[in-house]
Design a protein around this motif. Sequence first.
Motif, PDB file in Angstrom:
ATOM      1  N   ASN A 115      12.980 -18.502  -3.505  1.00  0.00           N
ATOM      2  CA  ASN A 115      14.349 -18.248  -3.973  1.00  0.00           C
ATOM      3  C   ASN A 115      15.303 -18.025  -2.798  1.00  0.00           C
ATOM      4  O   ASN A 115      16.455 -18.469  -2.819  1.00  0.00           O
ATOM      5  N   LEU A 116      14.821 -17.318  -1.762  1.00  0.00           N
ATOM      6  CA  LEU A 116      15.645 -17.075  -0.587  1.00  0.00           C
ATOM      7  C   LEU A 116      15.981 -18.389   0.116  1.00  0.00           C
ATOM      8  O   LEU A 116      17.133 -18.618   0.515  1.00  0.00           O
ATOM      9  N   GLU A 117      14.977 -19.251   0.250  1.00  0.00           N
ATOM     10  CA  GLU A 117      15.215 -20.555   0.877  1.00  0.00           C
ATOM     11  C   GLU A 117      16.196 -21.382   0.064  1.00  0.00           C
ATOM     12  O   GLU A 117      17.103 -22.020   0.610  1.00  0.00           O
ATOM     13  N   THR A 119      10.225 -22.292  10.878  1.00  0.00           N
ATOM     14  CA  THR A 119      10.886 -23.527  11.286  1.00  0.00           C
ATOM     15  C   THR A 119      11.994 -23.185  12.288  1.00  0.00           C
ATOM     16  O   THR A 119      12.260 -22.012  12.562  1.00  0.00           O
ATOM     17  N   VAL A 120      12.653 -24.210  12.810  1.00  0.00           N
ATOM     18  CA  VAL A 120      13.795 -23.972  13.697  1.00  0.00           C
ATOM     19  C   VAL A 120      14.883 -23.217  12.931  1.00  0.00           C
ATOM     20  O   VAL A 120      15.488 -22.267  13.445  1.00  0.00           O
ATOM     21  N   GLN A 121      15.127 -23.619  11.680  1.00  0.00           N
ATOM     22  CA  GLN A 121      16.097 -22.900  10.856  1.00  0.00           C
ATOM     23  C   GLN A 121      15.636 -21.464  10.608  1.00  0.00           C
ATOM     24  O   GLN A 121      16.443 -20.531  10.575  1.00  0.00           O
ATOM     25  N   GLY A 162      19.785 -22.407   1.301  1.00  0.00           N
ATOM     26  CA  GLY A 162      19.823 -23.840   1.575  1.00  0.00           C
ATOM     27  C   GLY A 162      19.097 -24.235   2.854  1.00  0.00           C
ATOM     28  O   GLY A 162      19.502 -25.173   3.551  1.00  0.00           O
ATOM     29  N   VAL A 163      18.038 -23.508   3.185  1.00  0.00           N
ATOM     30  CA  VAL A 163      17.285 -23.779   4.402  1.00  0.00           C
ATOM     31  C   VAL A 163      15.791 -23.726   4.098  1.00  0.00           C
ATOM     32  O   VAL A 163      15.367 -23.180   3.076  1.00  0.00           O
ATOM     33  N   PHE A 210      17.540 -17.981  11.332  1.00  0.00           N
ATOM     34  CA  PHE A 210      17.738 -17.044  10.224  1.00  0.00           C
ATOM     35  C   PHE A 210      17.163 -15.670  10.569  1.00  0.00           C
ATOM     36  O   PHE A 210      17.732 -14.637  10.181  1.00  0.00           O
ATOM     37  N   LEU A 211      16.055 -15.657  11.315  1.00  0.00           N
ATOM     38  CA  LEU A 211      15.423 -14.400  11.712  1.00  0.00           C
ATOM     39  C   LEU A 211      16.389 -13.524  12.504  1.00  0.00           C
ATOM     40  O   LEU A 211      16.428 -12.300  12.314  1.00  0.00           O
TER      41      LEU A 211
END
Length: 303
Positions: free
Chosen positions: A38-40, A58-60, A44-45, A64-65
């Motif tokens: 749900n967070l992804e 991932t790179v995204q 939208g990542v 995000f981290l």
Amino acid sequence: MRIEDLQYFMKVVEVGNMTQAAKDLFIAQPSLSKAMANLESEMGVTLFQRTAKGTVLTVQGEEFLQYARQVLEQIDLMNHRYKEGSQANRIFSVSGQHYAFVVDAFVKLLREMAADQYEATLKEERTFEVLDDVANFTSEVGVIYRSNYNQKVLEGAFQEKQLTFTPLFKTAPHVFIDKGHPLAKQATISLDDLTAYPRLSYEQGTHNSFYYWEEILADIPVPKRIIVSDRATLFNLLIGLDGYTISSGIINDDLNSPDILAIPLESDEVIQLGYLTANRHQLSSIAKRYLGLLEESIQQYAK
């Protein structure tokens, strides 16, 4: 997006496995997997790559981290400051490249503070981390250097991250060596003199462009180079291996080894030490006092 989702995300990153993360969080694994999905979807990542061995960012996800950590740190600060029954703490945070004078000013600041309780943070970090900390308001002040070589690149980064660099001190490059080093009795040292000895540099991770290195003239090839992550290791290797590093020439014997010498390097380069602040942030009175102590420390120990 819920705060809990960010906390779940951080736990998955920490352990690298959905099953173990669910156990640590005392929730069912399907519930955790659904929360991450749900967070992804909401952001939208794609945050994770699922593998047979666990989960990998991932790179995204790595980007995000940084934002998730910033949000949770701010929430933690709010809880400390405003939670019912808690006393407000005086909070200050500074990030800097690996300079003893940054630590010296920090020590003096805390000794001055007439408070029963306070919270303060000092981080010695890679160059890009110092910039990010100030840009993200994790630290009020960042301490770095710029030179003729890296100035254009760093100024571009400052502009992109909406940072202001304020110069404090300008000096010529100095070679840091042990007092027992074969070159220790020379009045000046050339790059040719240093060819036989290992050069010590601070590790910069994935942002290892020469423009981000903490050592001036890092782009000049050397036959021997050792990469380290902290000041203590660097100074131990200076002593143990007849190594050297090139820095500002500012030495505090109380925080560095008294056996370390700073000898001028024969070079036309210039080191300009200064501090970073965020354009959209007004400095606290504690930060302003720290900057005063920082300038005093630099002047006190400068060669």
